[in-house]
Design an enzyme around this catalytic site. Structure first.
Site, PDB file in Angstrom:
ATOM      1  N   GLU A 194      45.549 -17.984  -5.285  1.00 34.07           N
ATOM      2  CA  GLU A 194      44.753 -16.815  -4.864  1.00 34.07           C
ATOM      3  C   GLU A 194      45.078 -16.387  -3.434  1.00 34.07           C
ATOM      4  O   GLU A 194      44.243 -15.855  -2.715  1.00 34.07           O
ATOM      5  CB  GLU A 194      43.247 -17.101  -4.985  1.00 34.07           C
ATOM      6  CG  GLU A 194      42.781 -17.512  -6.351  1.00 34.07           C
ATOM      7  CD  GLU A 194      42.975 -16.435  -7.406  1.00 34.07           C
ATOM      8  OE1 GLU A 194      43.227 -15.282  -7.035  1.00 34.07           O
ATOM      9  OE2 GLU A 194      42.887 -16.754  -8.595  1.00 34.07           O
ATOM     10  N   GLY A 195      46.328 -16.586  -3.038  1.00 30.16           N
ATOM     11  CA  GLY A 195      46.761 -16.284  -1.677  1.00 30.16           C
ATOM     12  C   GLY A 195      46.660 -17.533  -0.826  1.00 30.16           C
ATOM     13  O   GLY A 195      45.563 -18.077  -0.639  1.00 30.16           O
TER      14      GLY A 195
END
Length: 585
Positions: A436-437
């Site tokens: 998610e980054g």
């Protein structure tokens, strides 16, 4: 492995006494009609029971058995499908979903606590429902009425699942390089062709359909668009039809989360439907990403809570050595809890976990106001969501891994073997810092976009509100308040230094971002501890109030000084980071 027990007293205290959830909910008509404090408490009691009795028992066995890719099918571990069916039937997949399409409509402020319980019980299992909820949120925010009516009820009820399909082998964090293509059809649909990797919940046997949100490029366009692509086609009446050209190439063999299906997905002229406007796919996806990044931070928080419980229980039972100065009971060996180093480790985990829970509730509160509020309150909450989301994802997941490793250290050699269960927490939570980054990217987003992007306006507003609140507290040490306020001032000064030099030193944001986010996190946790200590002083439970005072004192003395270290790193800028020639690496 010890059974999980949700920290319900802590959760109820945060909602009622620290963040005044009843007042927040009463100010938001859409939520006020759905939940009050008594209802929230009843829901948390039920979520605790489900997490403890239903989800936690499949955690260990799921890790040992893992997911299997066999005969073009992805098979989850024994028990997962049965537990998922009960979980879905209880409405937990659609807990915060839109009631118009079958969701329960609960506030995110409450949802973060329910999520924490589930992640504490089993990381792998909880991801399936979390991705479905996030995909449904994106469809609800940006999809056409036809798409919402056709897909959302089946996703909220848990009969269909959702997945987010972004990453490709050559395009991880830099999505501009994706190659998946979308070709328009005469009927308004699109044919999607390409491959994605690292797709959590990309396929499994828990539901009869998986609804993929796929990033792809239209012909002759460098922009990125978002498409809804079902695994199985759905007709106009909502019935399942034939396969849609969505297949699993393989599943990843991972360090942890072995019961979570992480898939390579292939699309061979799969029929898809545009979500939002052409070339605006990332805008649509980031509606989901804000919530998913908070969810992954809560994965780290849930791990922290589970790790603390396991380590604290072990420290009370494990007998080794004698207390400094002699055993208080005259025994030849004492529980290791008497030793200063073991207490240090347990206190480190606990103060970071309880302050982390406060961060999750505050972020959930701001998401609720940003979604359901109006006027200035809504605008301010949106600014605060921008600030808090990358911090929630990065700081909570970083501290989650720290907690798991520290708890493993409390176990000593027993923490390195499978039987105690603590090593699984280390493996399962490691990914939270990456997906998610990555947390480095979260920090760059925080400092580069959310802090200096508006020339410190949102950060200054937030810090001013925090310092005003600190000034109003009457039941905490004045010197503790002063320490946190001074550090907030130093944080703003460091931010100004970066902002003033970002044009002439283009690498300064990238080189300083992680330290800046960590400094902010540690100062914010100091703020939370003073809020909690002050609020607890009025609690009728004297033991609860005493705990909060001891823990607050420990945090201010032992953990808050970390902020000074990180601020010193920020003030050093980027010169020593960027000066060494590439050929010397």
């Amino acid at each position: 492995m010890n059974p999980y027990q949700a920290p319900l007293a802590e959760m109820k205290f945060l909602l009622d006494k620290v963040f005044d959830a009843p007042q927040t909910w009463a100010s938001l008509p859409e939520i006020a009609e759905t939940v009050d404090l008594d209802t929230a408490i009843a829901i948390m009691d039920e979520a605790d029971k489900i997490s403890r009795e239903l989800i936690h028992p499949i955690n260990r066995s799921g890790d040992e058995q893992g997911v299997v890719h066999q005969d073009a099918k992805v098979i989850t571990p024994d028990g997962f499908k049965e537990v998922y069916n009960q979980y879905a039937e209880g409405g937990w997949v659609g807990f915060c979903g839109d009631p118009e399409f079958g969701g329960m409509g609960m506030p995110k402020m409450l949802g973060v606590l329910v999520d924490e319980m589930a992640y504490s019980a089993c990381n792998s299992f909880t991801l399936y429902g979390s991705l479905t909820a996030g995909a449904a949120l994106c469809i609800n925010a940006h999809g056409s009425e036809e798409l919402k009516e056709k897909y959302l009820p089946m996703m909220y009820c848990g009969e269909w699942a959702g997945a987010m399909d972004m990453t490709e082998p050559q395009a991880g964090s830099d999505l501009r390089n994706i190659r998946t293509k979308a070709t328009p059809n005469d009927d308004g649909s699109y044919n999607i062709s390409g491959s994605k990797i690292f797709i959590t919940g990309g396929d499994h046997d828990l539901t009869e359909n998986v609804i993929h949100l796929v990033l792809a490029k239209l012909p002759d366009s460098n922009g990125i668009s978002l498409f809804l692509v079902p695994k199985i086609k759905v007709d106009d009446q909502g019935n399942l039809g034939e396969s849609n050209g969505v297949t699993v190439g393989s599943i990843e063999h991972k360090m942890g989360l072995k019961a979570s299906a992480t898939c390579v997905m292939n699309y061979d002229d799969a029929q898809g439907y545009l979500i939002g406007s052409p070339n605006r796919g990332l805008v649509c996806m980031f509606t989901m990403m804000n919530y998913e990044r908070l969810a992954i931070g809560i994965q780290g928080l849930g791990t922290s809570q589970a790790a603390y419980q396991m380590a604290a229980d072990y420290a009370k039972e494990r007998v080794q050595g004698v207390a400094a100065g002699g055993s208080p009971t005259g025994a030849t060996s004492d529980p290791i809890l008497v030793h200063g180093d073991v207490r240090r480790m347990l206190l480190n985990i606990r103060v970071l976990t309880e302050a982390g829970r406060a961060l999750s509730v505050l972020t959930g509160q701001q998401l609720d106001i940003a979604k359901f509020g109006e006027g200035d309150a809504q605008a301010k909450a949106s600014r605060y969501v921008g600030l808090l989301t990358p911090v929630s994802k990065a700081f909570l997941s970083d501290r989650g891994l720290d907690a798991a490793i520290t708890a493993q250290q409390v176990f000593g050699g027993h923490g390195y073997i499978r039987e105690t269960g603590i090593e699984q927490l280390v493996r399962d939570t490691r990914i939270a810092q990456i997906y998610e980054g990555t947390n480095g990217i979260q920090a760059i987003d925080f400092l580069g976009r959310k802090v200096t992007g508006d020339n410190l306006v949102a950060l200054t507003e937030f810090v001013t509100e925090c310092t005003d609140k600190l000034t109003s507290l009457t039941q905490v040490d004045e010197s503790h308040k002063a320490k946190v306020i001074v550090l907030f001032d130093e944080l703003l000064a460091a931010a100004k230094m970066v902002n003033d030099n970002k044009s002439t030193q283009p690498a300064i944001v990238n080189a300083s971002a992680v330290d800046f986010l960590d400094a902010f996190g540690h100062i914010l946790y100091g703020y939370f501890w003073l809020l909690m200590s002050d609020a607890a002083s009025n609690e009728p439970d004297a033991e609860f109030a005493s705990q909060k005072r001891y823990l607050s004192d420990f945090y201010i003395a032992k953990m808050l000084p970390k902020a000074k270290y990180h601020l010193a790193q920020v003030r050093e800028g980027d010169s020593t980071v960027m000066s060494m020639p590439e050929n010397l690496f």
